[in-house]
Enzyme design. Structure first.
Site, PDB file in Angstrom:
ATOM      1  N   HIS A 186      -3.915   7.112   1.240  1.00  0.00           N
ATOM      2  CA  HIS A 186      -4.210   5.737   0.862  1.00  0.00           C
ATOM      3  C   HIS A 186      -5.614   5.391   1.358  1.00  0.00           C
ATOM      4  O   HIS A 186      -6.128   6.019   2.284  1.00  0.00           O
ATOM      5  CB  HIS A 186      -3.165   4.801   1.473  1.00  0.00           C
ATOM      6  CG  HIS A 186      -3.437   3.382   1.119  1.00  0.00           C
ATOM      7  ND1 HIS A 186      -3.534   2.966  -0.177  1.00  0.00           N
ATOM      8  CD2 HIS A 186      -3.698   2.296   1.890  1.00  0.00           C
ATOM      9  CE1 HIS A 186      -3.833   1.688  -0.200  1.00  0.00           C
ATOM     10  NE2 HIS A 186      -3.939   1.255   1.037  1.00  0.00           N
ATOM     11  N   ASN A 231      -9.837  -0.896  -1.650  1.00  0.00           N
ATOM     12  CA  ASN A 231      -8.394  -0.655  -1.532  1.00  0.00           C
ATOM     13  C   ASN A 231      -7.709  -1.208  -2.784  1.00  0.00           C
ATOM     14  O   ASN A 231      -7.675  -2.422  -2.991  1.00  0.00           O
ATOM     15  CB  ASN A 231      -7.887  -1.356  -0.269  1.00  0.00           C
ATOM     16  CG  ASN A 231      -6.392  -1.161  -0.047  1.00  0.00           C
ATOM     17  OD1 ASN A 231      -5.678  -0.655  -0.907  1.00  0.00           O
ATOM     18  ND2 ASN A 231      -5.912  -1.587   1.121  1.00  0.00           N
ATOM     19  N   CYS A 255       0.818  -1.221   0.000  1.00  0.00           N
ATOM     20  CA  CYS A 255       0.000   0.000   0.000  1.00  0.00           C
ATOM     21  C   CYS A 255       0.849   1.267   0.000  1.00  0.00           C
ATOM     22  O   CYS A 255       0.360   2.345  -0.326  1.00  0.00           O
ATOM     23  CB  CYS A 255      -0.958  -0.006   1.190  1.00  0.00           C
ATOM     24  SG  CYS A 255      -2.192  -1.307   1.025  1.00  0.00           S
TER      25      CYS A 255
HETATM   26  N1  ACO Z   1     -18.552  -9.398   7.020  1.00  0.00           N
HETATM   27  C1  ACO Z   1     -19.194  -9.614   8.178  1.00  0.00           C
HETATM   28  N2  ACO Z   1     -18.562  -9.833   9.346  1.00  0.00           N
HETATM   29  C2  ACO Z   1     -17.214  -9.808   9.318  1.00  0.00           C
HETATM   30  C3  ACO Z   1     -16.493  -9.587   8.139  1.00  0.00           C
HETATM   31  C4  ACO Z   1     -17.217  -9.383   6.947  1.00  0.00           C
HETATM   32  N3  ACO Z   1     -16.619  -9.152   5.772  1.00  0.00           N
HETATM   33  N4  ACO Z   1     -15.165  -9.612   8.433  1.00  0.00           N
HETATM   34  C5  ACO Z   1     -15.061  -9.847   9.735  1.00  0.00           C
HETATM   35  N5  ACO Z   1     -16.309  -9.972  10.277  1.00  0.00           N
HETATM   36  C6  ACO Z   1     -16.663 -10.247  11.666  1.00  0.00           C
HETATM   37  C7  ACO Z   1     -15.554 -10.891  12.445  1.00  0.00           C
HETATM   38  O1  ACO Z   1     -15.564 -12.290  12.274  1.00  0.00           O
HETATM   39  C8  ACO Z   1     -15.913 -10.479  13.878  1.00  0.00           C
HETATM   40  O2  ACO Z   1     -16.904 -11.322  14.349  1.00  0.00           O
HETATM   41  P1  ACO Z   1     -16.916 -11.792  15.897  1.00  0.00           P
HETATM   42  O3  ACO Z   1     -17.048 -10.497  16.677  1.00  0.00           O
HETATM   43  O4  ACO Z   1     -18.098 -12.685  15.977  1.00  0.00           O
HETATM   44  O5  ACO Z   1     -15.590 -12.458  16.110  1.00  0.00           O
HETATM   45  C9  ACO Z   1     -16.527  -9.094  13.704  1.00  0.00           C
HETATM   46  O6  ACO Z   1     -16.914  -9.007  12.312  1.00  0.00           O
HETATM   47  C10 ACO Z   1     -15.564  -7.968  14.014  1.00  0.00           C
HETATM   48  O7  ACO Z   1     -14.340  -8.248  13.324  1.00  0.00           O
HETATM   49  P2  ACO Z   1     -13.104  -7.334  13.499  1.00  0.00           P
HETATM   50  O8  ACO Z   1     -11.936  -7.927  12.758  1.00  0.00           O
HETATM   51  O9  ACO Z   1     -12.940  -7.034  14.960  1.00  0.00           O
HETATM   52  O10 ACO Z   1     -13.598  -6.019  12.743  1.00  0.00           O
HETATM   53  P3  ACO Z   1     -12.917  -4.633  12.657  1.00  0.00           P
HETATM   54  O11 ACO Z   1     -13.846  -3.632  13.138  1.00  0.00           O
HETATM   55  O12 ACO Z   1     -11.519  -4.637  13.221  1.00  0.00           O
HETATM   56  O13 ACO Z   1     -12.778  -4.423  11.070  1.00  0.00           O
HETATM   57  C11 ACO Z   1     -11.170  -4.514   9.271  1.00  0.00           C
HETATM   58  C12 ACO Z   1     -12.002  -5.302  10.284  1.00  0.00           C
HETATM   59  C13 ACO Z   1     -12.154  -3.776   8.357  1.00  0.00           C
HETATM   60  C14 ACO Z   1     -10.367  -5.486   8.461  1.00  0.00           C
HETATM   61  C15 ACO Z   1     -10.288  -3.494  10.011  1.00  0.00           C
HETATM   62  O14 ACO Z   1      -9.606  -4.147  11.052  1.00  0.00           O
HETATM   63  C16 ACO Z   1      -9.287  -2.809   9.113  1.00  0.00           C
HETATM   64  O15 ACO Z   1      -9.637  -2.023   8.262  1.00  0.00           O
HETATM   65  N6  ACO Z   1      -7.980  -3.042   9.325  1.00  0.00           N
HETATM   66  C17 ACO Z   1      -6.921  -2.315   8.598  1.00  0.00           C
HETATM   67  C18 ACO Z   1      -6.811  -2.655   7.133  1.00  0.00           C
HETATM   68  C19 ACO Z   1      -5.584  -1.965   6.567  1.00  0.00           C
HETATM   69  O16 ACO Z   1      -5.275  -0.834   6.899  1.00  0.00           O
HETATM   70  N7  ACO Z   1      -4.818  -2.606   5.717  1.00  0.00           N
HETATM   71  C20 ACO Z   1      -3.571  -1.993   5.285  1.00  0.00           C
HETATM   72  C21 ACO Z   1      -3.423  -1.908   3.893  1.00  0.00           C
HETATM   73  S1  ACO Z   1      -3.539  -3.430   3.074  1.00  0.00           S
HETATM   74  C22 ACO Z   1      -1.974  -3.739   2.304  1.00  0.00           C
HETATM   75  O17 ACO Z   1      -0.983  -3.152   2.581  1.00  0.00           O
HETATM   76  C23 ACO Z   1      -1.945  -4.862   1.345  1.00  0.00           C
END
Ligand code: ACO
Length: 342
Positions: free
Chosen positions: A267, A297, A116
């Protein structure tokens, strides 16, 4: 920490190439246990675009690059720097394919692998090569095809909903050689970082030369080890902290404050990350140019795609200052500051 400050470098002719197939959240809900409400609330994403066979990353990169050359009114550059985490092949990278597709002389084609942060790494390298007089004009391309590398089942839903395909490109050029119609941006400075202690917190493990006796196997494919995995919460926290930190650091080195900025074009990993970054920089939401709602993304393509839209939509004026910041796998992160030229 050093940060290159530039006086001779301009950036212009931002273009994008987006695949035709729009994939709304509801389409993903047919493939895995997810829903539009969760995706919108947790990430801000409404749609993303996926390629159809046989379109590849280099195809998207070349198509965007052709538009950039047309906008710039030129048919030759001194070098190509291409950033992607999803090259067409394990090797070589896509730089050489873009060189061939565009029928450019046998110029050097660099490949950048900083996920990214890839576009900002490419930009700093291009800026340094121009500033020091090695080259006069460099084509910089960020391109990704994520859709064929995602686990489109419930097992992979935390990542599969985040990513889209696309490409963006621009020219980085010596200011006194530039005759582009504009808008033209001075590149004022860049600052890059990495911390490899977090390599396994956001990665795609296979195929890779760290694995013996061969890089991938049927077992590993069945276990889903060929798909990316991420410690989402940890990445989220680091992304906010590091993007704010590097932005403040670079602005400080340029004797500027966040309040001097017209816009940030960050980003696009999560709308909530960008809201928190803006808040911590003391900026209004309207000062943040987001495209994640539409594209998800697109990794190394994200920032040039953002610039291509901002040029069309934001009525940019000479003197406007713009900051870009990114964070991603590695971990790697960075920032760049631009000023619209008279
Ligand atoms: N749909 C429905 N539910 C989901 C999904 C989905 N797609 N994905 C996860 N859940 C569920 C999980 O299983 C969890 O359920 P549980 O509470 O029963 O265990 C619940 O939703 C909450 O999951 P979290 O992982 O805690 O959700 P969070 O609010 O942290 O959001 C996310 C997840 C969107 C991935 C977030 O953590 C994020 O954006 N992280 C950063 C991403 C990023 O910056 N990436 C960097 C760039 S990528 C690169 O460099 C290649």
């Amino acid at each position: 920490m050093r940060a290159p400050l530039f006086s001779k470098v301009v950036v212009h002719s931002f273009a994008r190439e987006i695949p035709l197939r729009k994939v709304p959240n509801d389409d993903l809900a047919k493939l895995m246990d997810t829903n539009d409400d969760w995706i919108r609330k947790r990430t801000g994403i409404q749609t993303r675009y996926w390629v159809d066979e046989p379109t590849t990353t280099s195809n998207l990169g070349s198509a965007s690059a052709k538009k950039t050359l047309a906008l710039a009114g030129c048919d030759q550059v001194d070098a190509i720097i291409a950033a992607t985490l999803s090259p067409d092949f394990n090797f070589p990278g896509i730089g050489v394919q873009i060189q061939n597709d565009l029928n450019l002389d046998c110029i050097p084609a660099y490949d950048i692998r900083n996920q990214c942060s890839g576009f900002l790494y490419a930009l700093e390298m291009a800026g340094a090569l121009i500033e020091t007089g090695v080259y006069q004009r460099i084509l910089v391309v960020g391109a990704e095809v994520h859709s064929t590398g995602l686990d489109r089942t419930t097992r992979g839903r935390d990542i599969a909903v985040l990513f889209g395909d696309g490409a963006g490109s621009c020219i980085v050029e010596r200011k006194d050689c530039c005759h582009a119609p504009g808008p033209v941006f001075s590149l004022l400075g860049t600052e890059l970082h990495s911390d490899g202690a977090f390599v396994d917190q956001l990665w795609c493990e296979h195929p890779g030369s760290a694995h013996f006796p061969i890089r991938v196997s049927v077992d590993l494919v069945e276990q889903g080890k060929i798909f990316p995995t991420m410690n989402g919460k940890l990445v989220f926290e680091h992304a906010v902290r590091r993007m704010v930190e590097v932005s403040m650091s670079l602005l400080g080195k340029l004797n500027r404050q966040p309040r001097d900025l017209r816009l940030i074009i960050p980003h696009q990993a999560n709308l909530r990350i960008n809201s928190l970054v803006a808040k911590q920089l003391g900026l209004d939401e309207e000062q943040v140019f987001n495209t994640i709602q539409k594209y998800g993304n697109t990794t190394a393509a994200t920032i040039p795609i953002g610039f291509s839209h901002a040029v069309e939509e934001c009525d940019l004026k000479p003197g406007d200052q713009i900051l870009s910041a990114a964070f991603g796998s590695g971990f790697t992160w960075g920032a760049a500051v631009f000023e619209v030229v008279d």
